[in-house]
Motif scaffolding. Structure first.
Motif, PDB file in Angstrom:
ATOM      1  N   ASP A  43      35.797  40.066  61.765  1.00 23.21           N
ATOM      2  CA  ASP A  43      36.238  38.724  61.113  1.00 23.21           C
ATOM      3  C   ASP A  43      35.629  38.702  59.852  1.00 23.21           C
ATOM      4  O   ASP A  43      34.167  38.732  59.594  1.00 23.21           O
ATOM      5  CB  ASP A  43      36.008  37.620  61.944  1.00 23.21           C
ATOM      6  CG  ASP A  43      36.393  36.369  61.229  1.00 23.21           C
ATOM      7  OD1 ASP A  43      37.537  36.333  60.386  1.00 23.21           O
ATOM      8  OD2 ASP A  43      36.311  35.303  61.932  1.00 23.21           O
ATOM      9  N   GLY A  44      36.304  38.331  58.651  1.00 21.22           N
ATOM     10  CA  GLY A  44      35.875  38.233  57.329  1.00 21.22           C
ATOM     11  C   GLY A  44      35.595  39.582  56.482  1.00 21.22           C
ATOM     12  O   GLY A  44      34.795  39.446  55.430  1.00 21.22           O
ATOM     13  N   GLN A  45      36.040  40.884  56.876  1.00 21.98           N
ATOM     14  CA  GLN A  45      36.024  41.969  56.235  1.00 21.98           C
ATOM     15  C   GLN A  45      36.897  42.068  54.960  1.00 21.98           C
ATOM     16  O   GLN A  45      38.046  41.450  54.898  1.00 21.98           O
ATOM     17  CB  GLN A  45      36.267  42.958  56.822  1.00 21.98           C
ATOM     18  CG  GLN A  45      35.063  43.489  57.855  1.00 21.98           C
ATOM     19  CD  GLN A  45      35.212  44.605  58.637  1.00 21.98           C
ATOM     20  OE1 GLN A  45      36.299  44.843  59.479  1.00 21.98           O
ATOM     21  NE2 GLN A  45      34.687  45.643  58.240  1.00 21.98           N
ATOM     22  N   THR A  46      36.328  42.364  53.869  1.00 21.99           N
ATOM     23  CA  THR A  46      37.330  42.665  52.892  1.00 21.99           C
ATOM     24  C   THR A  46      38.466  43.751  52.869  1.00 21.99           C
ATOM     25  O   THR A  46      37.966  44.840  53.446  1.00 21.99           O
ATOM     26  CB  THR A  46      36.468  42.949  51.456  1.00 21.99           C
ATOM     27  OG1 THR A  46      35.340  41.909  51.109  1.00 21.99           O
ATOM     28  CG2 THR A  46      37.327  43.125  49.921  1.00 21.99           C
ATOM     29  N   ALA A  47      39.540  43.523  52.392  1.00 21.87           N
ATOM     30  CA  ALA A  47      40.713  44.345  52.702  1.00 21.87           C
ATOM     31  C   ALA A  47      41.747  44.529  51.319  1.00 21.87           C
ATOM     32  O   ALA A  47      41.898  43.687  50.810  1.00 21.87           O
ATOM     33  CB  ALA A  47      41.335  43.968  53.873  1.00 21.87           C
ATOM     34  N   GLU A  48      41.986  45.676  51.195  1.00 19.44           N
ATOM     35  CA  GLU A  48      43.109  45.669  50.156  1.00 19.44           C
ATOM     36  C   GLU A  48      44.260  45.982  50.850  1.00 19.44           C
ATOM     37  O   GLU A  48      44.611  47.006  51.721  1.00 19.44           O
ATOM     38  CB  GLU A  48      42.944  46.885  49.541  1.00 19.44           C
ATOM     39  CG  GLU A  48      41.859  46.943  48.483  1.00 19.44           C
ATOM     40  CD  GLU A  48      41.744  48.019  47.547  1.00 19.44           C
ATOM     41  OE1 GLU A  48      42.269  49.190  48.021  1.00 19.44           O
ATOM     42  OE2 GLU A  48      40.803  48.108  46.614  1.00 19.44           O
ATOM     43  N   ILE A  49      45.440  45.027  50.567  1.00 19.15           N
ATOM     44  CA  ILE A  49      46.769  45.012  51.576  1.00 19.15           C
ATOM     45  C   ILE A  49      47.754  45.499  50.414  1.00 19.15           C
ATOM     46  O   ILE A  49      48.192  45.132  49.394  1.00 19.15           O
ATOM     47  CB  ILE A  49      46.979  43.427  51.987  1.00 19.15           C
ATOM     48  CG1 ILE A  49      45.669  42.901  52.695  1.00 19.15           C
ATOM     49  CG2 ILE A  49      48.157  43.385  52.861  1.00 19.15           C
ATOM     50  CD1 ILE A  49      45.535  41.408  52.908  1.00 19.15           C
ATOM     51  N   LEU A  50      48.637  46.364  51.018  1.00 21.65           N
ATOM     52  CA  LEU A  50      49.600  46.928  50.567  1.00 21.65           C
ATOM     53  C   LEU A  50      51.011  46.530  51.231  1.00 21.65           C
ATOM     54  O   LEU A  50      51.186  46.884  52.158  1.00 21.65           O
ATOM     55  CB  LEU A  50      49.775  48.428  50.200  1.00 21.65           C
ATOM     56  CG  LEU A  50      50.512  49.146  49.349  1.00 21.65           C
ATOM     57  CD1 LEU A  50      50.091  48.515  47.851  1.00 21.65           C
ATOM     58  CD2 LEU A  50      50.481  50.593  49.238  1.00 21.65           C
ATOM     59  N   ILE A  51      51.816  45.437  50.724  1.00 19.37           N
ATOM     60  CA  ILE A  51      52.891  44.938  51.305  1.00 19.37           C
ATOM     61  C   ILE A  51      54.052  45.563  50.756  1.00 19.37           C
ATOM     62  O   ILE A  51      54.283  45.611  49.407  1.00 19.37           O
ATOM     63  CB  ILE A  51      53.012  43.455  51.049  1.00 19.37           C
ATOM     64  CG1 ILE A  51      51.759  42.755  51.661  1.00 19.37           C
ATOM     65  CG2 ILE A  51      54.231  42.722  51.933  1.00 19.37           C
ATOM     66  CD1 ILE A  51      51.592  41.309  51.218  1.00 19.37           C
ATOM     67  N   GLY A 105      50.285  47.539  54.958  1.00 22.97           N
ATOM     68  CA  GLY A 105      49.318  48.314  55.546  1.00 22.97           C
ATOM     69  C   GLY A 105      48.013  48.017  54.539  1.00 22.97           C
ATOM     70  O   GLY A 105      48.287  47.338  53.630  1.00 22.97           O
ATOM     71  N   ALA A 106      46.762  47.868  55.242  1.00 24.29           N
ATOM     72  CA  ALA A 106      45.692  47.702  54.703  1.00 24.29           C
ATOM     73  C   ALA A 106      44.570  48.561  54.862  1.00 24.29           C
ATOM     74  O   ALA A 106      44.494  49.642  55.591  1.00 24.29           O
ATOM     75  CB  ALA A 106      45.320  46.305  55.246  1.00 24.29           C
ATOM     76  N   ARG A 107      43.574  48.721  53.854  1.00 24.37           N
ATOM     77  CA  ARG A 107      42.499  49.447  53.929  1.00 24.37           C
ATOM     78  C   ARG A 107      41.295  48.513  53.789  1.00 24.37           C
ATOM     79  O   ARG A 107      41.009  48.002  52.837  1.00 24.37           O
ATOM     80  CB  ARG A 107      42.377  50.511  52.895  1.00 24.37           C
ATOM     81  CG  ARG A 107      41.076  51.552  53.029  1.00 24.37           C
ATOM     82  CD  ARG A 107      41.029  52.197  51.719  1.00 24.37           C
ATOM     83  NE  ARG A 107      42.174  53.268  51.580  1.00 24.37           N
ATOM     84  CZ  ARG A 107      41.845  54.501  52.295  1.00 24.37           C
ATOM     85  NH1 ARG A 107      40.970  55.012  52.978  1.00 24.37           N
ATOM     86  NH2 ARG A 107      42.918  55.214  52.346  1.00 24.37           N
ATOM     87  N   LEU A 108      40.308  48.630  54.637  1.00 20.81           N
ATOM     88  CA  LEU A 108      39.439  47.626  54.669  1.00 20.81           C
ATOM     89  C   LEU A 108      38.070  48.327  54.051  1.00 20.81           C
ATOM     90  O   LEU A 108      38.168  49.849  53.774  1.00 20.81           O
ATOM     91  CB  LEU A 108      38.827  47.291  56.179  1.00 20.81           C
ATOM     92  CG  LEU A 108      39.644  46.270  56.834  1.00 20.81           C
ATOM     93  CD1 LEU A 108      40.877  46.545  57.223  1.00 20.81           C
ATOM     94  CD2 LEU A 108      38.841  45.667  58.017  1.00 20.81           C
ATOM     95  N   ALA A 109      37.074  47.445  53.569  1.00 20.68           N
ATOM     96  CA  ALA A 109      36.084  48.055  52.920  1.00 20.68           C
ATOM     97  C   ALA A 109      35.170  49.044  53.544  1.00 20.68           C
ATOM     98  O   ALA A 109      34.600  49.940  53.166  1.00 20.68           O
ATOM     99  CB  ALA A 109      34.936  46.804  52.548  1.00 20.68           C
ATOM    100  N   SER A 110      35.326  49.020  55.134  1.00 20.99           N
ATOM    101  CA  SER A 110      34.564  49.901  56.126  1.00 20.99           C
ATOM    102  C   SER A 110      35.187  51.247  56.022  1.00 20.99           C
ATOM    103  O   SER A 110      34.797  52.274  56.619  1.00 20.99           O
ATOM    104  CB  SER A 110      34.262  49.492  57.276  1.00 20.99           C
ATOM    105  OG  SER A 110      35.686  49.049  57.799  1.00 20.99           O
ATOM    106  N   GLY A 111      36.315  51.327  55.560  1.00 20.28           N
ATOM    107  CA  GLY A 111      37.484  52.413  55.526  1.00 20.28           C
ATOM    108  C   GLY A 111      38.384  52.515  56.559  1.00 20.28           C
ATOM    109  O   GLY A 111      39.316  53.277  56.794  1.00 20.28           O
TER     110      GLY A 111
END
Length: 437
Positions: free
Chosen positions: A345-353, A303-309
């Motif tokens: 394309d190119g957005q920062t993301a926090e990825i939880l694997i 799962g991932a959460r992008l900087a935009s929410g």
């Protein structure tokens, strides 16, 4: 005006000298002064009291051996989902700069960037020029080459007949030469007849050779005609492909990142027509450190959460086998659906694997403590005595901290752990019932 401060400083130095270096003399002087004062008042001086060791009473011993009251909880280990978090960015699944493969002037209206295009949709169309005439000429040459093949094949029977005729004459010449030779041996034929027979035989042999050569020439002519057909077909195919290259199409469905080539622009081989980006599905790219790469496997959910929410879910589709030379990290790619094109394309993301489940205890964070060596751990109860065990922090949650490195079942001191040490007897009050898996 400055004499008074200097005088005070001198008196202070003298006082410090007697207090620090001549302390015994100063104390003796004080005792003498005290004794003289007591003698003047008729009071005997106080006798020096010698401290005697006092035996520790049984009551004090009993008080020291009393157990310390603490609050504890019984905890049972359970499997909890675990995950690895990495920081990365979104990346288009595919991005292609569509280029021209032939030379021509654009005759189609341009499409503006941001427009959605389907696969095989026309992006740029070029002026055909004289390519139609080139194709017609190639087709005419193909027809001509194809007509030569039957003509060459029709000459084969004639050449074969000549070969058969030459072989028959050769057979006749051999018979005549043989007869003349035998008659000459018996004296019934002249040498002239034998010579004529030999000449006829050689002539027949030459005729067979010439006829065979003619047949081979005819067969080579057929091959040449067929090769001409193939060359003409290749020329026709080249002309057709050149005409097809005049229509530059989208290789896949996606968004135009740039405008297509403007009307009237001259394109040459390698000149960009447009840039097409596919954003559904989308790739989320991160880099795993060496210590965590073995915990992740291809196919794991993420799962991932992008900087935009924006939040997204997908699975790991790629895990690099070679580390980056500079950072010593391993590239990992997570593919997520993006039907609404919310992810750019190119957005920062926090990825939880997701990783395999971990056996851990859920303990209140306030129960954590440090031992004398500075190790993080818990105070536990073993056979009524306090003890210390180091732990490993799995992760922090709203309900507490998940810890590993503990036995399957353990009694943890949650209140009063700072007031006991190893081996101190404790009396626990359990505030919570035994946890269940």
């Amino acid at each position: 005006m400055r004499l008074f401060p200097i005088l005070i400083a001198g008196l202070v130095c003298v006082a410090l000298f007697f207090v620090v270096l001549e302390r015994e003399a100063l104390l003796g002087f004080a005792r003498d002064m005290t004794g003289e004062a007591a003698a003047a008042q008729g009071t005997p001086p106080e006798e020096e009291v010698v401290a005697e060791p006092v035996a520790i009473s049984d009551t004090a011993t009993d008080a020291a051996s009393d157990p310390v009251h603490v609050v504890a909880m019984r905890s049972v280990a359970r499997e909890v989902p675990d995950a690895v978090m990495v920081r990365g960015q979104s990346e288009a699944a595919r991005e292609v700069v569509v280029m021209a493969e032939t030379t021509g002037t654009v005759v189609s209206e341009p499409l503006r960037k941001g427009a959605f295009v389907e696969a095989d949709q026309l992006l740029c169309e070029l002026d055909p020029g004289s390519r139609g005439a080139t194709l017609s000429e190639a087709e005419a040459r193909l027809a001509e080459a194809q007509a030569r093949v039957p003509e060459a094949e029709a000459r084969i029977p004639e050449a074969q007949a000549r070969v058969a005729e030459a072989e028959a004459r050769l057979q006749e010449a051999r018979i005549n030469q043989n007869a003349a030779s035998r008659l000459s041996e018996g004296g019934f034929a002249s040498d002239t007849r034998v010579a004529n027979a030999d000449a006829a035989l050689r002539s027949a042999e030459a005729g067979v050779t010439a006829a065979s050569t003619g047949l081979e020439t005819m067969q080579a002519g057929i091959k040449s005609a067929r090769a001409g057909v193939q060359a003409a077909e290749a020329a026709v195919e080249r002309a057709r492909l050149d005409i097809e290259k005049l229509r530059i199409k989208a290789p896949f469905a996606g968004l135009l990142e740039t405008d297509t080539a403007e009307l009237g622009a001259l394109l040459q081989p390698g000149t960009p027509c447009a840039t097409v980006v596919q954003l559904d599905p989308m790739k989320l790219v991160g880099f795993l450190p060496e210590a965590q790469v073995d915990r992740v496997a291809v196919g794991a959910m993420a799962g991932a959460r992008l900087a935009s929410g924006v939040e997204a879910q997908g699975e790991v589709t790629f895990l690099s086998r070679s580390a980056d030379d500079l950072t010593r990290t391993f590239r990992v790619e997570v593919t997520v659906p993006n039907p609404d094109l919310e992810i750019r394309d190119g957005q920062t993301a926090e990825i939880l694997i997701e990783t395999p489940a971990t056996v851990a205890h859920m303990i209140p964070a306030s129960a954590l403590t440090l031992n004398d060596e500075g190790q993080l751990g818990l105070r536990i109860i073993e056979d009524g005595l306090a003890g210390f065990t180091p732990v490993t922090l799995v992760r922090d949650t709203v309900d507490g901290v998940l810890l590993s490195g503990l036995p399957a079942t353990v009694e943890v001191i949650t209140v009063g752990q700072e007031y006991v040490t190893d081996g101190v007897p404790v009396r626990a009050t359990f505030a919570e019932p035994e946890a269940t898996q």
